[in-house]
Scaffold this motif. Structure first.
Motif, PDB file in Angstrom:
ATOM      1  N   VAL A 150       0.463  -0.982   0.268  1.00 25.23           N
ATOM      2  CA  VAL A 150      -0.418   0.578  -0.069  1.00 25.23           C
ATOM      3  C   VAL A 150       0.871   1.240   0.188  1.00 25.23           C
ATOM      4  O   VAL A 150       0.993   1.603  -1.140  1.00 25.23           O
ATOM      5  N   ALA A 151       1.762   0.742   0.558  1.00 26.84           N
ATOM      6  CA  ALA A 151       2.668   2.291   0.708  1.00 26.84           C
ATOM      7  C   ALA A 151       3.621   2.918   0.102  1.00 26.84           C
ATOM      8  O   ALA A 151       3.681   3.380  -0.678  1.00 26.84           O
ATOM      9  N   TYR A 152       4.100   1.881  -1.006  1.00 25.03           N
ATOM     10  CA  TYR A 152       4.441   1.311  -2.585  1.00 25.03           C
ATOM     11  C   TYR A 152       3.645   2.224  -3.398  1.00 25.03           C
ATOM     12  O   TYR A 152       4.421   3.006  -4.228  1.00 25.03           O
ATOM     13  N   MET A 153       2.324   1.425  -3.445  1.00 18.64           N
ATOM     14  CA  MET A 153       1.769   2.657  -4.477  1.00 18.64           C
ATOM     15  C   MET A 153       1.251   3.569  -4.111  1.00 18.64           C
ATOM     16  O   MET A 153       1.387   4.606  -5.345  1.00 18.64           O
ATOM     17  N   ALA A 154       1.446   3.461  -2.606  1.00 16.52           N
ATOM     18  CA  ALA A 154       0.066   5.308  -2.655  1.00 16.52           C
ATOM     19  C   ALA A 154       1.394   6.272  -2.808  1.00 16.52           C
ATOM     20  O   ALA A 154       1.238   7.407  -3.310  1.00 16.52           O
TER      21      ALA A 154
END
Length: 266
Positions: A150-154
């Protein structure tokens, strides 16, 4: 009488030959035309094996339909980074924006979602939302791996989320403290049932039981370190010697037995 009946004209050999050839010409011509027609039809139906499309089609037909990956069930789990999880699981929908998924790197798609906060996005990824299944459809992903993805995509769309770090491994002393005090006399039976396969022969770099030269450097590390290595695995040795059902008390006894046989003291 002889005058009233005309004598039949006798054909010469040349005339006979010409007559025969003339009679065969039509059938031979018909056969020739039929053969040429069949050959032309076959030429049109032969596959083009030289074009790139034909070669790709051939490769698609002969490619394997599955890949077998052997995994050690006793090996410790190594959690993936956010990028690794994205490339293995999330990219299927988030790269093309399929099923309403926000496209990777698209700030317009991710802006409203980022504004909901990191914890909310993690919750949606863990539990699933609308067309997205829980954990992106991969139930083997840990909570930490999902949060990292999630952090990578956001973050690729402008967020400043901090992905969870890998948990620090337990200190050897703490691991040893959680186990019962070793009893080398009970460890012999555990050794023979679980450890002798490698430690009796020294296979895969395992120090041979009773070989003080091989055990010396290991004994100097202390019981706590040796127990931690046995519990979690190290180099060629799997966790708990490959027996996931081995109790920590039995493991401690086996480590104590091997250590004392190698010249160490508890």
């Amino acid at each position: 009488m002889a005058d009233s009946h005309a004598k039949m004209t006798q054909a010469t050999p040349q005339e006979i030959i010409i007559s025969v050839l003339a009679g065969l010409f039509a059938p031979l011509l018909a056969i020739f035309l039929i053969v040429m027609l069949v050959l032309s039809i076959q030429d049109k139906h032969l596959p083009d094996t030289t074009s790139e499309a034909a070669q790709k089609a051939t490769l698609d037909r002969i490619k394997p339909f599955a890949h077998l990956v052997a995994l050690d069930a006793n090996a410790p789990k190594v959690e993936k980074s956010g990028q690794e999880v994205f490339e293995a699981v999330c990219t299927t929908c988030h790269t093309p924006g399929a099923l309403g998924a926000p496209k990777f790197g698209n700030k317009g798609d991710w802006g409203p979602r980022i504004s909901q906060g990191y914890e909310t996005l993690i919750k949606h990824a863990l539990e699933g939302i609308r067309q997205m299944p829980p954990r992106g459809g991969d139930g083997d992903l840990s909570d930490t791996e999902v949060a990292r993805a999630v952090a990578y995509m956001a973050d690729a769309a402008g967020a400043k989320f901090k992905a969870p770090e890998a948990a620090a491994p337990a200190a050897p002393a703490a691991a040893a403290a959680s186990a019962a005090k070793p009893d080398p006399s009970k460890g012999k039976a555990v050794y023979e049932a679980n450890c002798a396969v490698c430690h009796a022969t020294g296979v895969a770099g395992a120090p041979k039981m009773g070989d003080k030269a091989a055990w010396g450097p290991r004994v100097s590390q202390g019981y706590a370190t040796l127990y931690s290595h046995a519990l979690n695995g190290i180099r060629g040795m799997p966790a708990k010697g490959g027996n996931a059902g081995l109790s920590e008390a039995d493991l401690a006894n086996a480590v104590g037995f091997l250590m004392t046989q190698g010249g160490g003291k508890l």
